[in-house]
Design a protein around this motif. Structure first.
Motif, PDB file in Angstrom:
ATOM      1  N   VAL A 233     -10.196   5.915   0.289  1.00 16.71           N
ATOM      2  CA  VAL A 233      -9.998   5.701  -1.151  1.00 16.71           C
ATOM      3  C   VAL A 233      -8.747   4.878  -1.398  1.00 16.71           C
ATOM      4  N   VAL A 234      -7.661   5.184  -0.671  1.00 14.55           N
ATOM      5  CA  VAL A 234      -6.425   4.417  -0.814  1.00 14.55           C
ATOM      6  C   VAL A 234      -6.646   2.967  -0.392  1.00 14.55           C
ATOM      7  N   THR A 235      -7.428   2.762   0.661  1.00 11.04           N
ATOM      8  CA  THR A 235      -7.764   1.397   1.070  1.00 11.04           C
ATOM      9  C   THR A 235      -8.456   0.650  -0.056  1.00 11.04           C
ATOM     10  N   PHE A 236      -9.404   1.279  -0.683  1.00 12.81           N
ATOM     11  CA  PHE A 236     -10.127   0.648  -1.794  1.00 12.81           C
ATOM     12  C   PHE A 236      -9.191   0.370  -2.959  1.00 12.81           C
ATOM     13  N   LEU A 237      -8.306   1.307  -3.290  1.00 12.87           N
ATOM     14  CA  LEU A 237      -7.402   1.122  -4.420  1.00 12.87           C
ATOM     15  C   LEU A 237      -6.428  -0.023  -4.175  1.00 12.87           C
ATOM     16  N   GLY A 238      -5.969  -0.171  -2.923  1.00 12.99           N
ATOM     17  CA  GLY A 238      -5.067  -1.273  -2.615  1.00 12.99           C
ATOM     18  C   GLY A 238      -5.707  -2.624  -2.841  1.00 12.99           C
ATOM     19  N   VAL A 239      -6.955  -2.755  -2.455  1.00 16.60           N
ATOM     20  CA  VAL A 239      -7.692  -4.003  -2.685  1.00 16.60           C
ATOM     21  C   VAL A 239      -8.051  -4.141  -4.156  1.00 16.60           C
ATOM     22  N   PHE A 287      -1.292  -8.798  -4.677  1.00 22.74           N
ATOM     23  CA  PHE A 287      -2.367  -8.306  -3.814  1.00 22.74           C
ATOM     24  C   PHE A 287      -1.838  -7.984  -2.419  1.00 22.74           C
ATOM     25  N   MET A 288      -1.000  -8.865  -1.858  1.00 26.89           N
ATOM     26  CA  MET A 288      -0.478  -8.645  -0.510  1.00 26.89           C
ATOM     27  C   MET A 288       0.473  -7.454  -0.477  1.00 26.89           C
ATOM     28  N   MET A 289       1.327  -7.311  -1.492  1.00 27.50           N
ATOM     29  CA  MET A 289       2.247  -6.177  -1.529  1.00 27.50           C
ATOM     30  C   MET A 289       1.488  -4.856  -1.668  1.00 27.50           C
ATOM     31  N   ALA A 290       0.414  -4.873  -2.443  1.00 31.64           N
ATOM     32  CA  ALA A 290      -0.399  -3.661  -2.597  1.00 31.64           C
ATOM     33  C   ALA A 290      -1.028  -3.257  -1.265  1.00 31.64           C
ATOM     34  N   ASN A 291      -1.512  -4.232  -0.509  1.00 31.07           N
ATOM     35  CA  ASN A 291      -2.109  -3.922   0.787  1.00 31.07           C
ATOM     36  C   ASN A 291      -1.067  -3.472   1.795  1.00 31.07           C
ATOM     37  N   LEU A 292       0.151  -4.021   1.703  1.00 29.57           N
ATOM     38  CA  LEU A 292       1.224  -3.559   2.579  1.00 29.57           C
ATOM     39  C   LEU A 292       1.571  -2.109   2.259  1.00 29.57           C
ATOM     40  N   LEU A 293       1.595  -1.766   0.978  1.00 31.28           N
ATOM     41  CA  LEU A 293       1.863  -0.383   0.579  1.00 31.28           C
ATOM     42  C   LEU A 293       0.770   0.553   1.095  1.00 31.28           C
ATOM     43  N   VAL A 294      -0.471   0.094   1.075  1.00 33.23           N
ATOM     44  CA  VAL A 294      -1.583   0.897   1.594  1.00 33.23           C
ATOM     45  C   VAL A 294      -1.387   1.181   3.078  1.00 33.23           C
ATOM     46  N   ASP A 295      -0.971   0.172   3.846  1.00 32.51           N
ATOM     47  CA  ASP A 295      -0.756   0.367   5.279  1.00 32.51           C
ATOM     48  C   ASP A 295       0.338   1.405   5.539  1.00 32.51           C
ATOM     49  N   VAL A 296       1.378   1.379   4.703  1.00 35.92           N
ATOM     50  CA  VAL A 296       2.462   2.344   4.868  1.00 35.92           C
ATOM     51  C   VAL A 296       1.988   3.755   4.515  1.00 35.92           C
ATOM     52  N   LEU A 297       1.136   3.871   3.484  1.00 38.19           N
ATOM     53  CA  LEU A 297       0.646   5.187   3.063  1.00 38.19           C
ATOM     54  C   LEU A 297      -0.283   5.818   4.089  1.00 38.19           C
ATOM     55  N   TYR A 298      -0.893   4.996   4.946  1.00 37.57           N
ATOM     56  CA  TYR A 298      -1.795   5.552   5.951  1.00 37.57           C
ATOM     57  C   TYR A 298      -1.097   6.608   6.809  1.00 37.57           C
ATOM     58  N   ALA A 299       0.131   6.305   7.234  1.00 40.82           N
ATOM     59  CA  ALA A 299       0.845   7.222   8.126  1.00 40.82           C
ATOM     60  C   ALA A 299       1.140   8.543   7.439  1.00 40.82           C
ATOM     61  N   TRP A 300       1.310   8.517   6.119  1.00 39.50           N
ATOM     62  CA  TRP A 300       1.586   9.758   5.394  1.00 39.50           C
ATOM     63  C   TRP A 300       0.306  10.559   5.170  1.00 39.50           C
ATOM     64  N   LEU A 301      -0.785   9.870   4.867  1.00 43.60           N
ATOM     65  CA  LEU A 301      -2.040  10.561   4.589  1.00 43.60           C
ATOM     66  C   LEU A 301      -2.677  11.132   5.848  1.00 43.60           C
ATOM     67  N   ASP A 302      -2.632  10.387   6.938  1.00 40.73           N
ATOM     68  CA  ASP A 302      -3.285  10.823   8.172  1.00 40.73           C
ATOM     69  C   ASP A 302      -2.264  10.799   9.304  1.00 40.73           C
ATOM     70  N   PRO A 303      -1.747  11.942   9.715  1.00 37.79           N
ATOM     71  CA  PRO A 303      -0.731  11.969  10.789  1.00 37.79           C
ATOM     72  C   PRO A 303      -1.273  11.482  12.126  1.00 37.79           C
ATOM     73  N   ARG A 304      -2.583  11.338  12.266  1.00 43.74           N
ATOM     74  CA  ARG A 304      -3.133  10.825  13.516  1.00 43.74           C
ATOM     75  C   ARG A 304      -2.893   9.344  13.691  1.00 43.74           C
ATOM     76  N   ILE A 305      -2.596   8.672  12.564  1.00 47.02           N
ATOM     77  CA  ILE A 305      -2.376   7.227  12.610  1.00 47.02           C
ATOM     78  C   ILE A 305      -0.923   6.973  12.985  1.00 47.02           C
ATOM     79  N   ARG A 306      -0.701   6.240  14.035  1.00 41.30           N
ATOM     80  CA  ARG A 306       0.638   5.886  14.471  1.00 41.30           C
ATOM     81  C   ARG A 306       0.665   4.381  14.765  1.00 41.30           C
ATOM     82  N   TYR A 307       1.618   3.718  14.206  1.00 41.41           N
ATOM     83  CA  TYR A 307       1.734   2.290  14.433  1.00 41.41           C
ATOM     84  C   TYR A 307       2.500   2.029  15.733  1.00 41.41           C
TER      85      TYR A 307
END
Length: 309
Positions: A233-239, A287-307
């Motif tokens: 959902v966050v991915t969709f909202l960022g786009v 648009f690019m800043m919104a997608n960058l924010l989405v990438d950062v939020l991934y780590a908070w939403l899903d602890p399995r995601i590690r960059y």
């Protein structure tokens, strides 16, 4: 994380230049003479035409025009409209209105869409779930301008709850009805996306493990089901933030809003390339800043995601 953000910012540079050049090329490739559109039915002298072409660099090759535009952009010069106004002044008037409209629509679709999608996913196969799917399919199928005219007729004309047109200042309360219209299609997608994600996570191993440990159902849903279901959902909202600002062209036309959509439409019709490219450049950055924010939020939403470091 800082290193990842730095790499992502570097990746945005070629995206910005590629997008702006493509828009610049497409605008100037449109049929018709922008100089002729400036004068309308009047027939200017050849000397006047040559002077205007030289003023706006229209006598140069397209690639040279673009690099001259970018050079001015890096120096803080966003260009000048054919009417003599600075593009930055036009942007200062138009962008806050459209940004308020888009953010209000984004908040509406995110809150309402996630809540309804969550309940539908928890009640999969029941009446509420079926009703949510039917309503969301209806919103996806009906064009935005039809929804806009219906909302105007019902809430503006018959019930008198809202204005059918928005004033020049476009305060928040007058943007509620246009924001509902703008958010309608995205709201339907968020409902369906949240509903399917919640229904899938309910049968996941980590949810069964949390339930077997004796955790309260409320905590299982809030921490384990909902949090993991919000990743798509966050991915969709960022786009969707960029899509809402572009889609506002139709909504702004219906409600007579003097925002980005109307300005871009008028600039395209008369071939005013610098204005179109400047507006699109800002939208590309958003648009690019919104997608960058989405990438950062991934780590908070899903602890399995590690960059990677």
């Amino acid at each position: 994380m800082p290193g990842y953000i730095g790499r992502r910012l570097l990746q945005l540079i070629p995206v910005f230049f590629g997008a702006t050049f493509l828009i610049y090329f497409l605008v100037f490739a449109l049929p018709g003479d922008p100089i002729a559109a400036m004068f309308g039915d009047r027939q200017p002298s050849q000397a006047a035409i040559d002077a205007i072409r030289a003023q706006y660099h229209l006598d140069r090759p397209l690639v040279v025009q673009y690099f001259m535009y970018i050079q001015g952009l890096l120096q803080g010069d966003w260009g000048t409209t054919f009417s003599g106004q600075r593009v930055i002044d036009v942007m200062i008037r138009a962008f806050p209105i459209t940004l308020r409209l888009a953010l209000l629509a984004l908040a509406m679709e995110a809150i309402a869409g996630v809540l309804i999608g969550l309940v539908a996913g928890l009640r999969k196969g029941k009446l509420f779930d079926a009703s949510a799917l039917v309503v969301s399919l209806l919103l996806i199928s009906v064009p935005t301008f039809v929804i806009g005219f219906v909302m105007q007729l019902v809430f503006g004309v018959q019930l008198g709850w809202a204005r059918t047109t928005v004033s020049a200042a476009a305060p928040w309360n007058e943007l509620i009805l246009p924001a509902i219209v703008l958010a309608s299609t995205s709201f339907a997608y968020i409902v369906r996306l949240t509903r399917s994600s919640v229904a899938e996570n309910l049968s996941a191993d980590f949810v069964r493990t949390a339930t077997a440990k004796g955790l309260p159902r409320r905590r299982v849903i809030q921490v384990h089901v909902l949090r993991n279901s919000l990743v798509p959902v966050v991915t969709f909202l960022g786009v969707d933030l960029g899509a809402l600002m572009v889609g506002a062209i139709v909504t702004e036309g219906i409600f007579n809003i003097n925002g980005v959509g109307g300005t871009i439409y008028r600039a395209v019709t008369i071939g005013e390339g610098p204005t179109v490219v400047s507006f699109v450049a800002v939208m590309v950055i958003i648009f690019m800043m919104a997608n960058l924010l989405v990438d950062v939020l991934y780590a908070w939403l899903d602890p399995r995601i590690r960059y990677a470091k």
